[in-house]
Design an enzyme around this catalytic site. Structure first.
Site, PDB file in Angstrom:
ATOM      1  N   GLY A 141      52.461  34.711  48.515  1.00  0.00           N
ATOM      2  CA  GLY A 141      53.596  33.944  48.007  1.00  0.00           C
ATOM      3  C   GLY A 141      54.835  34.081  48.876  1.00  0.00           C
ATOM      4  N   ALA A 198      56.531  45.269  45.867  1.00  0.00           N
ATOM      5  CA  ALA A 198      56.293  44.384  44.715  1.00  0.00           C
ATOM      6  C   ALA A 198      56.618  45.087  43.397  1.00  0.00           C
ATOM      7  CB  ALA A 198      54.858  43.885  44.751  1.00  0.00           C
ATOM      8  N   ARG A 199      55.649  45.791  42.845  1.00  0.00           N
ATOM      9  CA  ARG A 199      55.867  46.555  41.622  1.00  0.00           C
ATOM     10  C   ARG A 199      55.062  47.852  41.717  1.00  0.00           C
ATOM     11  NH1 ARG A 199      59.875  44.050  40.974  1.00  0.00           N
ATOM     12  NH2 ARG A 199      60.449  42.734  39.214  1.00  0.00           N
ATOM     13  N   GLU A 222      60.531  54.263  37.347  1.00  0.00           N
ATOM     14  CA  GLU A 222      61.785  54.258  38.113  1.00  0.00           C
ATOM     15  C   GLU A 222      62.917  54.728  37.205  1.00  0.00           C
ATOM     16  OE1 GLU A 222      62.249  50.367  39.901  1.00  0.00           O
ATOM     17  OE2 GLU A 222      60.278  50.505  40.857  1.00  0.00           O
ATOM     18  N   HIS A 273      64.104  50.813  44.914  1.00  0.00           N
ATOM     19  CA  HIS A 273      63.996  49.419  44.463  1.00  0.00           C
ATOM     20  C   HIS A 273      65.206  48.621  44.982  1.00  0.00           C
ATOM     21  CE1 HIS A 273      62.244  46.714  41.095  1.00  0.00           C
ATOM     22  NE2 HIS A 273      62.848  45.957  42.008  1.00  0.00           N
TER      23      HIS A 273
HETATM   24  N1  LIG Z   1      61.242  45.065  45.427  1.00  0.00           N
HETATM   25  C1  LIG Z   1      62.000  44.097  45.004  1.00  0.00           C
HETATM   26  O1  LIG Z   1      63.207  44.220  44.958  1.00  0.00           O
HETATM   27  C2  LIG Z   1      61.396  42.799  44.609  1.00  0.00           C
HETATM   28  C3  LIG Z   1      60.118  42.726  44.110  1.00  0.00           C
HETATM   29  N2  LIG Z   1      59.577  41.509  43.757  1.00  0.00           N
HETATM   30  C4  LIG Z   1      58.201  41.491  43.214  1.00  0.00           C
HETATM   31  O2  LIG Z   1      57.354  40.834  44.133  1.00  0.00           O
HETATM   32  C5  LIG Z   1      56.483  39.955  43.434  1.00  0.00           C
HETATM   33  C6  LIG Z   1      56.025  38.832  44.353  1.00  0.00           C
HETATM   34  O3  LIG Z   1      57.097  37.987  44.674  1.00  0.00           O
HETATM   35  P1  LIG Z   1      56.843  36.545  45.343  1.00  0.00           P
HETATM   36  O4  LIG Z   1      56.123  36.714  46.623  1.00  0.00           O
HETATM   37  O5  LIG Z   1      58.136  35.828  45.359  1.00  0.00           O
HETATM   38  O6  LIG Z   1      55.909  35.896  44.248  1.00  0.00           O
HETATM   39  P2  LIG Z   1      55.100  34.537  44.357  1.00  0.00           P
HETATM   40  O7  LIG Z   1      54.875  34.083  42.981  1.00  0.00           O
HETATM   41  O8  LIG Z   1      55.719  33.630  45.355  1.00  0.00           O
HETATM   42  O9  LIG Z   1      53.724  35.034  44.992  1.00  0.00           O
HETATM   43  C7  LIG Z   1      52.834  35.866  44.344  1.00  0.00           C
HETATM   44  C8  LIG Z   1      51.466  35.623  44.919  1.00  0.00           C
HETATM   45  O10 LIG Z   1      50.525  36.513  44.330  1.00  0.00           O
HETATM   46  C9  LIG Z   1      49.335  35.796  44.059  1.00  0.00           C
HETATM   47  N3  LIG Z   1      48.589  36.479  43.010  1.00  0.00           N
HETATM   48  C10 LIG Z   1      48.951  36.691  41.730  1.00  0.00           C
HETATM   49  N4  LIG Z   1      47.996  37.378  41.073  1.00  0.00           N
HETATM   50  C11 LIG Z   1      47.011  37.604  41.964  1.00  0.00           C
HETATM   51  C12 LIG Z   1      45.769  38.287  41.891  1.00  0.00           C
HETATM   52  N5  LIG Z   1      45.335  38.853  40.761  1.00  0.00           N
HETATM   53  N6  LIG Z   1      45.009  38.335  43.002  1.00  0.00           N
HETATM   54  C13 LIG Z   1      45.432  37.769  44.158  1.00  0.00           C
HETATM   55  N7  LIG Z   1      46.601  37.119  44.292  1.00  0.00           N
HETATM   56  C14 LIG Z   1      47.374  37.036  43.211  1.00  0.00           C
HETATM   57  C15 LIG Z   1      49.819  34.422  43.672  1.00  0.00           C
HETATM   58  O11 LIG Z   1      48.814  33.474  43.833  1.00  0.00           O
HETATM   59  C16 LIG Z   1      50.959  34.219  44.673  1.00  0.00           C
HETATM   60  O12 LIG Z   1      50.498  33.714  45.894  1.00  0.00           O
HETATM   61  C17 LIG Z   1      57.325  39.502  42.226  1.00  0.00           C
HETATM   62  O13 LIG Z   1      56.482  39.115  41.170  1.00  0.00           O
HETATM   63  C18 LIG Z   1      58.142  40.735  41.900  1.00  0.00           C
HETATM   64  O14 LIG Z   1      57.464  41.525  40.956  1.00  0.00           O
HETATM   65  C19 LIG Z   1      60.262  40.348  43.931  1.00  0.00           C
HETATM   66  C20 LIG Z   1      61.539  40.366  44.428  1.00  0.00           C
HETATM   67  C21 LIG Z   1      62.227  41.585  44.729  1.00  0.00           C
HETATM   68  O1  LIG Z   2      63.589  40.135  41.717  1.00  0.00           O
HETATM   69  C1  LIG Z   2      62.850  41.100  41.465  1.00  0.00           C
HETATM   70  O2  LIG Z   2      61.733  40.997  40.965  1.00  0.00           O
HETATM   71  C2  LIG Z   2      63.313  42.433  41.807  1.00  0.00           C
HETATM   72  O3  LIG Z   2      62.557  43.358  41.821  1.00  0.00           O
HETATM   73  C3  LIG Z   2      64.721  42.574  42.102  1.00  0.00           C
HETATM   74  O4  LIG Z   2      65.201  43.599  41.388  1.00  0.00           O
HETATM   75  P1  LIG Z   2      65.581  43.446  39.838  1.00  0.00           P
HETATM   76  O5  LIG Z   2      64.286  43.256  39.119  1.00  0.00           O
HETATM   77  O6  LIG Z   2      66.469  42.250  39.771  1.00  0.00           O
HETATM   78  O7  LIG Z   2      66.217  44.753  39.567  1.00  0.00           O
END
Ligand SMILES: NC(=O)C1=CN([C@@H]2O[C@H](COP(=O)(O)OP(=O)(O)OC[C@H]3O[C@@H](n4cnc5c(N)ncnc54)[C@H](O)[C@@H]3O)[C@@H](O)[C@H]2O)C=CC1
Ligand SMILES: O=C(O)C(=O)COP(=O)(O)O
Length: 310
Positions: A141, A222-223, A252, A271
């Site tokens: 994604g 991611a998580r 966390e 995070h």
């Molecule tokens: N560390 C941080 O601060 C942040 C963490 N995140 C986390 O990152 C995650 C991903 O973000 P994006 O890339 O924007 O999401 P997105 O929705 O654009 O992409 C997620 C991808 O994972 C795939 N997917 C979902 N379940 C699956 C499975 N069981 N097997 C294989 N592929 C699977 C989907 O098809 C999609 O391509 C978010 O859901 C969020 O939890 C997001 C933003 C900030």
């Molecule tokens: O956008 C996300 O999923 C993130 O992990 C960013 O951090 P937040 O959840 O906004 O504390």
């Protein structure tokens, strides 16, 4: 007038802008009746809400991209629309992924430790190069694409694990459950960019780690729950996993007693990979757009499938 419940995560400037759009706003942290709330806006703080008290709630707009901390089953049941901040942090996290791959490849922690101790010492092995290495992204994604696009310049092999075998740029190969084991044998780096769902919970567990190439390095932006942390610690201790950059954790903040803090080959960030230099306009773009659309009864953007969890 449509009533919006905001958390303090929505900054003052935007609270005013939301009023200017003609919404009546109520700050969650200040209390008040929840009976007549139409919309809820915020991030992680929303998990403190008992959503069953918001009898009129129609939609929730998030500052975050992840949605795992909310009662998704309840939203599905009640037909509450959920829109996330899809893609907003992709640029910052894309860079963070590259930075982490370089840190791991170039043993940055070793040099920082030696500098702090004023020691002129070289590591036992050379730093090598990313060129020719295989990087397997879990998820293809917005975060994975932002990271992978930047990595094209380094001459790495880019593999993307997803459910459907459909090709997707910039990944040179798409990996599905059918050929995941072969890909794990080849990958020098695993980069986790999956949403946390019932399916991805503890996906990186003992069984999967046992199939990885000795010396593999792992990045998780991611998580935390996608990795079985205890198994990762064991694999790091044995040296089979040669390094990890972890921005997210099962719990966390990370427990000060966690062995992860002191491991030479582990990099920890709280995070924070998403954080920007205050580029608020971009961060609020989706929410403002959805507020305008909601008023006009138009279809919303970045609506999450609450059954799937992303
Ligand atoms: N560390 C941080 O601060 C942040 C963490 N995140 C986390 O990152 C995650 C991903 O973000 P994006 O890339 O924007 O999401 P997105 O929705 O654009 O992409 C997620 C991808 O994972 C795939 N997917 C979902 N379940 C699956 C499975 N069981 N097997 C294989 N592929 C699977 C989907 O098809 C999609 O391509 C978010 O859901 C969020 O939890 C997001 C933003 C900030
Ligand atoms: O956008 C996300 O999923 C993130 O992990 C960013 O951090 P937040 O959840 O906004 O504390």
């Amino acid at each position: 007038m449509t009533k919006v419940l905001l958390t303090r995560e929505i900054n003052q400037t935007y609270r005013e802008k939301i009023k200017d759009l003609g919404y009546q706003v109520q700050l969650m942290e200040e209390g008040g009746s929840l009976e007549d709330i139409d919309l809820a806006l915020g991030g992680l703080a929303l998990r403190k809400l008992d959503f069953s008290q918001l009898k009129k709630l129609q939609a929730v707009f998030l500052t975050s991209m992840g949605v795992d901390y909310l009662p998704l089953d309840y939203f599905s049941k009640k037909g509450i629309i959920l829109a996330n901040n899809q893609g907003v942090y992709a640029e910052t996290i894309g860079e963070f992924i590259v930075f982490n791959l370089l840190q791991l490849q170039k043993a940055n922690r070793f040099f920082i430790q030696k500098q702090e101790a004023h020691l002129w010492e070289k590591p036992k092995t050379g730093l090598g190069t990313l060129k020719g290495k295989t990087v397997l992204f879990f998820g293809t994604g917005s975060l994975a694409q932002a990271g992978a696009r930047r990595l094209e310049a380094f001459g790495v092999q880019l593999l993307g694990y997803r459910k459907s075998p459909k090709p997707q740029a910039p990944f040179q190969e798409i990996v599905t459950d059918q050929n995941l084991d072969q890909a794990l044998k080849r990958a020098d780096f695993l980069v986790l960019t999956l949403p946390k769902t019932k399916e991805t919970y503890h996906l990186i567990n003992r069984d999967l780690l046992a199939k990885t190439k000795p010396g593999v390095k792992i990045i998780n932006v991611a998580r935390g729950d996608i990795i079985q942390e205890e198994a990762l610690v064991d694999y790091l201790e044995s040296g089979h996993v040669a390094g990890a950059c972890l921005d997210v954790f099962e719990k966390e903040p990370l427990d000060p007693a966690s062995p992860l803090w002191d491991m030479d080959q582990v990099y920890i960030t709280p995070h924070h990979s998403y954080s920007s230099e205050g580029d608020r306009e971009i961060e609020y773009k989706t929410i403002m757009e959805n507020l305008k659309r909601f008023k006009k009864n138009q279809p919303l953007i970045h609506v999450v499938d609450t059954d799937k969890g992303y």
